[in-house]
Write a protein that holds these residues in place. Structure first.
Motif, PDB file in Angstrom:
ATOM      1  N   MET A   1      24.719 -22.887  -1.990  1.00 52.83           N
ATOM      2  CA  MET A   1      24.558 -22.484  -0.602  1.00 52.83           C
ATOM      3  C   MET A   1      23.079 -22.494  -0.254  1.00 52.83           C
ATOM      4  O   MET A   1      22.246 -22.058  -1.028  1.00 52.83           O
ATOM      5  N   ARG A   2      22.805 -22.985   0.952  1.00 51.51           N
ATOM      6  CA  ARG A   2      21.426 -23.028   1.451  1.00 51.51           C
ATOM      7  C   ARG A   2      21.326 -22.165   2.701  1.00 51.51           C
ATOM      8  O   ARG A   2      22.326 -21.770   3.293  1.00 51.51           O
ATOM      9  N   TYR A   3      20.079 -21.942   3.096  1.00 52.17           N
ATOM     10  CA  TYR A   3      19.797 -21.114   4.263  1.00 52.17           C
ATOM     11  C   TYR A   3      18.824 -21.847   5.168  1.00 52.17           C
ATOM     12  O   TYR A   3      17.915 -22.524   4.691  1.00 52.17           O
ATOM     13  N   TRP A   4      19.009 -21.644   6.484  1.00 53.22           N
ATOM     14  CA  TRP A   4      18.249 -22.390   7.482  1.00 53.22           C
ATOM     15  C   TRP A   4      17.828 -21.482   8.629  1.00 53.22           C
ATOM     16  O   TRP A   4      18.536 -20.539   8.964  1.00 53.22           O
ATOM     17  N   LEU A   5      16.709 -21.812   9.242  1.00 56.54           N
ATOM     18  CA  LEU A   5      16.331 -21.241  10.524  1.00 56.54           C
ATOM     19  C   LEU A   5      16.462 -22.386  11.521  1.00 56.54           C
ATOM     20  O   LEU A   5      15.890 -23.460  11.315  1.00 56.54           O
ATOM     21  N   MET A   6      17.262 -22.163  12.568  1.00 59.47           N
ATOM     22  CA  MET A   6      17.511 -23.198  13.566  1.00 59.47           C
ATOM     23  C   MET A   6      17.109 -22.662  14.930  1.00 59.47           C
ATOM     24  O   MET A   6      17.576 -21.603  15.350  1.00 59.47           O
ATOM     25  N   LYS A   7      16.230 -23.410  15.599  1.00 60.08           N
ATOM     26  CA  LYS A   7      15.688 -22.985  16.887  1.00 60.08           C
ATOM     27  C   LYS A   7      16.488 -23.574  18.044  1.00 60.08           C
ATOM     28  O   LYS A   7      16.834 -24.750  18.034  1.00 60.08           O
ATOM     29  N   SER A   8      16.722 -22.732  19.033  1.00 63.52           N
ATOM     30  CA  SER A   8      17.361 -23.167  20.269  1.00 63.52           C
ATOM     31  C   SER A   8      16.644 -22.501  21.433  1.00 63.52           C
ATOM     32  O   SER A   8      16.276 -21.331  21.344  1.00 63.52           O
ATOM     33  N   GLU A   9      16.462 -23.248  22.494  1.00 64.71           N
ATOM     34  CA  GLU A   9      15.892 -22.648  23.693  1.00 64.71           C
ATOM     35  C   GLU A   9      16.998 -21.875  24.394  1.00 64.71           C
ATOM     36  O   GLU A   9      18.054 -22.446  24.693  1.00 64.71           O
ATOM     37  N   PRO A  10      16.802 -20.584  24.666  1.00 65.52           N
ATOM     38  CA  PRO A  10      17.864 -19.792  25.294  1.00 65.52           C
ATOM     39  C   PRO A  10      18.306 -20.342  26.643  1.00 65.52           C
ATOM     40  O   PRO A  10      19.447 -20.125  27.043  1.00 65.52           O
TER      41      PRO A  10
END
Length: 155
Positions: A1-10
């Protein structure tokens, strides 16, 4: 299992938008960076942990916890002539851009970028490095654990 930070503009898709979508799931579309695309295509797996990060807004930061809920697949918008994500070089046989689906686990009280910077445990976190502009970055398991157990509180 891996972990990620994913950015989205609100203004495009916020954690609140995700919470009301069917199955609380969204296709992670619009990535136009080859390294971020490659993370989705080559490294993400169903069940990987995601920190849902609001970017390009008044108060950027982590707004929720999610999980990858699909394997990578060609981004349909890259084939749509009316989409701002249309790519004339993309074909069904050789797609250039990918999506994964992301599903909400829980909304949390916003953890601001300033708060993240206050913790020496996170000093190597890629998102906090000078000049980093990637919309998707891998997290070290220790960063994931620190954020989800020490900083994340239900909203």
């Amino acid at each position: 299992m891996r972990y990620w930070l994913m950015k989205s503009e609100p203004s495009d898709c916020s954690i609140d938008d995700l919470a009301v979508l069917p199955d609380q799931s969204v296709a992670w579309y619009g990535v136009r960076n080859y390294q971020a695309r490659n993370f989705m295509r080559d490294q993400m797996s169903v069940g990987d942990g995601v920190l849902f990060y609001h970017s390009n807004c008044k108060e950027p930061g982590i707004a929720g916890i999610a999980r990858v809920s699909s394997t990578a697949y060609p981004m349909p918008r890259s084939f749509d002539h009316d989409s701002k994500y249309f790519d004339p070089k993309a074909t069904q046989e050789q797609p250039r851009w990918m999506n994964v689906d992301v599903q909400l686990v829980k909304k949390i009280a916003l953890i601001s970028i300033d708060e993240l910077r206050r913790h020496p445990e996170l000093e190597r976190m890629r998102t906090l490095q000078r000049g980093n502009r990637l919309s998707i970055t891998p997290l070290d398991p220790s960063e994931w654990k620190f954020i989800t157990t020490k900083l994340a509180h239900d909203a």
